[in-house]
Scaffold this active site. Structure first.
Site, PDB file in Angstrom:
ATOM      1  N   ASP A 171      -2.757   4.682   8.633  1.00 15.81           N
ATOM      2  CA  ASP A 171      -2.115   4.497   7.338  1.00 15.81           C
ATOM      3  C   ASP A 171      -0.630   4.159   7.487  1.00 15.81           C
ATOM      4  OD1 ASP A 171      -2.209   4.780   4.410  1.00 15.81           O
ATOM      5  OD2 ASP A 171      -0.979   6.558   4.726  1.00 15.81           O
ATOM      6  N   GLU A 209      -3.204  -0.457   8.685  1.00 20.21           N
ATOM      7  CA  GLU A 209      -3.061  -0.592   7.235  1.00 20.21           C
ATOM      8  C   GLU A 209      -1.726  -1.279   6.983  1.00 20.21           C
ATOM      9  OE1 GLU A 209      -1.277  -0.329   3.986  1.00 20.21           O
ATOM     10  OE2 GLU A 209      -1.120   1.811   4.460  1.00 20.21           O
ATOM     11  N   ASP A 228      -7.119   3.739  -3.363  1.00 18.74           N
ATOM     12  CA  ASP A 228      -5.956   3.810  -4.247  1.00 18.74           C
ATOM     13  C   ASP A 228      -6.044   2.839  -5.425  1.00 18.74           C
ATOM     14  OD1 ASP A 228      -4.530   5.825  -2.948  1.00 18.74           O
ATOM     15  OD2 ASP A 228      -3.544   4.429  -1.584  1.00 18.74           O
TER      16      ASP A 228
END
Length: 409
Positions: free
Chosen positions: A206, A253, A306
């Protein structure tokens, strides 16, 4: 260099299984994935979540949540204790000392037992597991308490203002003291990655852009506007881990405002990046999410945890963007459910090696099934799959789409 074959999978967090834990529903989902011709099951972080249920603000970068256990009272032998302590000596003593004593240790052994059995079952059926590695740990996590020398004082993590928020996002996580980590040869990061690959075949790291530069916000700030960019460590933590662990099966990411330096680091490490089809319909020739701009070494998502599921996203589009989507999918005038499948086929047609679809999008669910809305603390991470919703007929349809796209292994 880790190479992903042309393939596809489904994103569904463990807490979104019927009942929200491991056990029979997890095995049933693996069976469904195999029937549907899917090669990957992607989950969110497995660590103990915060009080708002966020798995991205965990008390530990190493421990798993005891709430995921199917058998939380299962017996643990002395031999299992000794073996687990020896294999996880870097972190388990701190977790036991700061998180609940022997019960905390036993929960980690129980999780290791259940997860290992599930992973072996999945592998036998051609399904591999993708994890999610949050870049930061939570404030006052066991990691920060046990290793305060590895974290900076006076500033916390966030992201700067952008088109989505005029005040940015104030995450509040402690920031790494990268020079201190470097003096220790990035041992903490190597051990964290070792633990990751003990659990998963592939993992998404992430906020990858923070390895190039990260947004540091003064600790007393009430929003992220007063932050500033500070230089990250670049490739050094990855190279240190490679020397001990070998090739790193990671997905970068690389979403958001990505600079050439971030792209260069991703490519230098030969990591696949991410593209998201919900962002593919902006009028910019340089938009990396446009299908014609997709790279083979990347992972395409219909949407991420998200974002709204596709059905909810569609309802919020203006007429201009609806026309763009319909034209791309050849979907003018078709039903909502067929539009969902048009979107999935569009994702699977990408040159990206790996395509991931949210379970919500397979079912045509809307905003009520959204996992997380960034910037809001309450009401997230609660969606669960209804038992029986993923039918054999749905599996057969997904298998056909997968085969037509050349993603069936």
């Amino acid at each position: 260099m880790f190479e992903i074959p042309r393939s596809s999978g489904v994103q569904l967090h463990v807490t979104s299984l019927p009942g929200g834990r491991l056990g029979a529903p997890a095995y049933a989902f693996v069976d469904w994935l195999a029937l549907a011709g899917q090669s990957w099951w992607q989950v969110l972080p497995l660590g103990p979540p915060d009080r708002h249920r966020s798995p991205y603000r965990s008390r530990s970068a190493f421990a798993a949540s005891s709430h995921l256990l199917a058998a939380p009272q299962a017996a643990v032998s002395r031999a299992e204790e000794e073996t687990f302590r020896a294999s996880h000596s870097f972190w388990i003593e701190d977790w036991e000392r700061l998180a609940g004593g022997r019960r905390a240790l036993h929960d980690q052994i129980r999780f290791s037992r259940e997860w290992s059995q599930l992973r072996a079952y999945a592998a036998e059926r051609g399904v591999r597991l993708i994890g999610d590695l949050p870049i930061y740990v939570a404030l006052r996590s066991v990691d920060q308490l046990a290793h305060p020398e590895l974290f900076k004082g006076g500033a916390v993590a966030g992201v700067p203002p952008d088109s989505y928020s005029s005040t940015g996002q104030l995450w509040g996580n402690p920031l790494y003291d990268w020079p201190a980590l470097g003096r220790r040869h990035y041992r903490w990061w190597t051990e964290r990655l070792r633990r990751t690959f003990e659990l998963f075949d592939l993992a998404r790291i992430d906020h990858f852009r923070a390895f190039v530069a990260y947004w540091a916000v003064p600790s007393d700030a009430t929003d992220a506007t007063r932050g500033r960019w500070l230089r990250g460590p670049g490739a050094a933590p990855f190279r240190a881990a490679e020397r001990e662990l070998g090739e790193l099966a990671l997905i970068a990411e690389d979403l958001g405002v990505i600079t050439p330096a971030v792209t260069a680091l991703r490519d230098r490490l030969a990591l696949p990046g991410m593209v998201v089809l919900e962002w593919a319909f902006e009028r910019s020739a340089h938009n990396p999410h446009l299908l014609e701009n997709h790279r083979e070494r990347s992972v395409v998502y219909t949407a991420t945890h998200d974002q709204d599921p596709v059905a909810g996203w569609w309802l919020k589009l203006d007429e201009e963007h609806r026309e763009l989507v319909s034209a791309a999918l050849g979907a003018a005038g078709i039903s909502r459910r067929e539009r969902q499948w048009g979107f999935i086929r569009y994702a699977f047609s990408s040159p990206a090696r790996l395509a991931i679809v949210q379970a919500q999008d397979l079912l045509g669910l809307g905003s009520e099934a959204r996992m997380n809305t960034p910037g809001t603390a309450r009401g997230n991470w609660r969606w669960q799959l209804q038992a029986g919703a993923l039918t054999p007929a749905l599996a057969r349809r997904l298998r056909t789409v997968t085969e037509q796209a050349g993603r069936l292994l």
